[in-house]
Design an enzyme around this catalytic site. Sequence first.
Site, PDB file in Angstrom:
ATOM      1  N   CYS A 127       0.812  -1.220   0.000  1.00  0.00           N
ATOM      2  CA  CYS A 127       0.000   0.000   0.000  1.00  0.00           C
ATOM      3  C   CYS A 127       0.842   1.266   0.000  1.00  0.00           C
ATOM      4  O   CYS A 127       0.307   2.376   0.086  1.00  0.00           O
ATOM      5  CB  CYS A 127      -0.942  -0.003   1.195  1.00  0.00           C
ATOM      6  SG  CYS A 127      -1.999  -1.455   1.256  1.00  0.00           S
ATOM      7  N   LYS A 192      -7.758   0.484  10.633  1.00  0.00           N
ATOM      8  CA  LYS A 192      -7.764  -0.640   9.696  1.00  0.00           C
ATOM      9  C   LYS A 192      -6.762  -1.676  10.183  1.00  0.00           C
ATOM     10  O   LYS A 192      -5.571  -1.387  10.341  1.00  0.00           O
ATOM     11  CB  LYS A 192      -7.397  -0.156   8.297  1.00  0.00           C
ATOM     12  CG  LYS A 192      -7.333  -1.281   7.277  1.00  0.00           C
ATOM     13  CD  LYS A 192      -7.122  -0.755   5.878  1.00  0.00           C
ATOM     14  CE  LYS A 192      -6.936  -1.913   4.908  1.00  0.00           C
ATOM     15  NZ  LYS A 192      -6.761  -1.461   3.541  1.00  0.00           N
ATOM     16  N   LYS A 245     -12.390  -1.174  10.304  1.00  0.00           N
ATOM     17  CA  LYS A 245     -12.348  -2.258   9.318  1.00  0.00           C
ATOM     18  C   LYS A 245     -11.391  -3.347   9.764  1.00  0.00           C
ATOM     19  O   LYS A 245     -10.276  -3.007  10.168  1.00  0.00           O
ATOM     20  CB  LYS A 245     -11.880  -1.669   7.984  1.00  0.00           C
ATOM     21  CG  LYS A 245     -11.724  -2.660   6.875  1.00  0.00           C
ATOM     22  CD  LYS A 245     -11.116  -2.023   5.668  1.00  0.00           C
ATOM     23  CE  LYS A 245     -10.779  -3.134   4.695  1.00  0.00           C
ATOM     24  NZ  LYS A 245      -9.936  -2.728   3.643  1.00  0.00           N
ATOM     25  N   TYR A 310     -20.587  -5.857   0.489  1.00  0.00           N
ATOM     26  CA  TYR A 310     -20.828  -6.495  -0.807  1.00  0.00           C
ATOM     27  C   TYR A 310     -22.279  -6.941  -0.946  1.00  0.00           C
ATOM     28  O   TYR A 310     -22.696  -7.318  -2.037  1.00  0.00           O
ATOM     29  CB  TYR A 310     -19.846  -7.662  -0.997  1.00  0.00           C
ATOM     30  CG  TYR A 310     -18.414  -7.165  -0.943  1.00  0.00           C
ATOM     31  CD1 TYR A 310     -17.846  -6.545  -2.045  1.00  0.00           C
ATOM     32  CD2 TYR A 310     -17.675  -7.238   0.241  1.00  0.00           C
ATOM     33  CE1 TYR A 310     -16.568  -6.027  -1.980  1.00  0.00           C
ATOM     34  CE2 TYR A 310     -16.391  -6.722   0.317  1.00  0.00           C
ATOM     35  CZ  TYR A 310     -15.843  -6.114  -0.798  1.00  0.00           C
ATOM     36  OH  TYR A 310     -14.581  -5.586  -0.714  1.00  0.00           O
TER      37      TYR A 310
HETATM   38  C1  PBG Z   1      -6.577  -1.619  -0.078  1.00  0.00           C
HETATM   39  C2  PBG Z   1      -7.806  -2.212   0.487  1.00  0.00           C
HETATM   40  C3  PBG Z   1      -8.008  -3.516   0.960  1.00  0.00           C
HETATM   41  C4  PBG Z   1      -9.353  -3.598   1.294  1.00  0.00           C
HETATM   42  C5  PBG Z   1      -9.915  -2.365   1.058  1.00  0.00           C
HETATM   43  N1  PBG Z   1      -8.946  -1.520   0.575  1.00  0.00           N
HETATM   44  C6  PBG Z   1      -7.085  -4.665   1.001  1.00  0.00           C
HETATM   45  C7  PBG Z   1      -5.997  -4.700   1.966  1.00  0.00           C
HETATM   46  O1  PBG Z   1      -5.735  -3.763   2.710  1.00  0.00           O
HETATM   47  O2  PBG Z   1      -5.308  -5.707   1.956  1.00  0.00           O
HETATM   48  C8  PBG Z   1     -10.047  -4.844   1.819  1.00  0.00           C
HETATM   49  C9  PBG Z   1     -11.502  -4.911   1.518  1.00  0.00           C
HETATM   50  C10 PBG Z   1     -12.098  -6.263   1.695  1.00  0.00           C
HETATM   51  O3  PBG Z   1     -11.447  -7.234   2.126  1.00  0.00           O
HETATM   52  O4  PBG Z   1     -13.291  -6.365   1.366  1.00  0.00           O
HETATM   53  N2  PBG Z   1      -5.646  -1.186   0.813  1.00  0.00           N
END
Ligand code: PBG
Length: 324
Positions: A127, A192, A245, A310
């Site tokens: 990221c 997150k 999240k 989703y």
């Molecule tokens: C990108 C991102 C991710 C998700 C949302 N934005 C993946 C991650 O961080 O690995 C995950 C969303 C999901 O699992 O539905 N950084």
Amino acid sequence: MIQRPRRLRSSPLLRALVRETELSAAHLVQPWFVRPGKNQRRPIRSMPGQYQWSVDRLVGEARRARDAGVSACILFGIPESKDGAATGGTDPDGIVPRAVRALKEKVKGLFVITDVCLCEYTDHGHCGQVEDRRIVNDPTLEVLAAMALVHARAGADMVAPSDMMDGRVGAIRGALDAGGFSELPIMSYAAKYASAFYGPFRDAAESPPQFGDRSSYQMDPANALEALREVELDLAEGADIVMVKPALAFLDVLHRVKARFGRPTAAYCVSGEYSMVKAAAANGWIDERRAAVEILTGIRRAGADLILTYWATEAAGWLGGKPR
Ligand code: PBG
């Protein structure tokens, strides 16, 4: 008996009258994956019912979702090609700007959010920018700010940074303000966590990290006080909505964030949370619709104003029906 709690559970209409938590399509955000090409609707193997869409087909799907009652979406891009510097993410004619322009032009009444992160555009799948196999913070901020500005210029209604670099909200706020977008809100993925529940998403966005994992930037699932600190920092830097999240394993964090700050709060019911219910339902082990409504209601009850899920389009159909 004077007190009989069951009196209020005797009919669907009465239950609806006294229901504490409202779940409606107005609170749901549908994530979509958009890819190059024409007439593409590619199933995502690990996420039954979800697809990678080409822009032309996405427009039709967006109309369908809007007509079902969904008011917002968040876009993730799969670029033409990936590289070390995530150049596909800052291209004004890149996949997400093209999708935003098409949706804003052709689908009225749909709020369009964009995910701002490097991992969808980098060949290493991280990221942030990488130097000597380390994810470097400050050089990443410039790329994130440029990406947010590109999305804003394309017409996005809100940007949502999901990278977990320190200081990104401030950097993006500064770039948006300087670019004439001081009114454009930021929804930050504030707390997150480094989660196993993102597994299916990496399939969908074709973005698994090519070395190591995301633990040097995403949070340790064991930490809740740190989440409050992350949220506090993002709010101080100008975040308008803060997100927790994933959702299910972090409902306590969601509750504390809402109780402590009282600010607009989002929760992301992530890919793994969706796919495990789908898989169980496909085996006949669980009633998908009841399980999904229960999960989404729980997330709302814990403190979420909006939920990225989703199930959004499908749930909008379910929730329009008669009282439960
Ligand atoms: C990108 C991102 C991710 C998700 C949302 N934005 C993946 C991650 O961080 O690995 C995950 C969303 C999901 O699992 O539905 N950084």
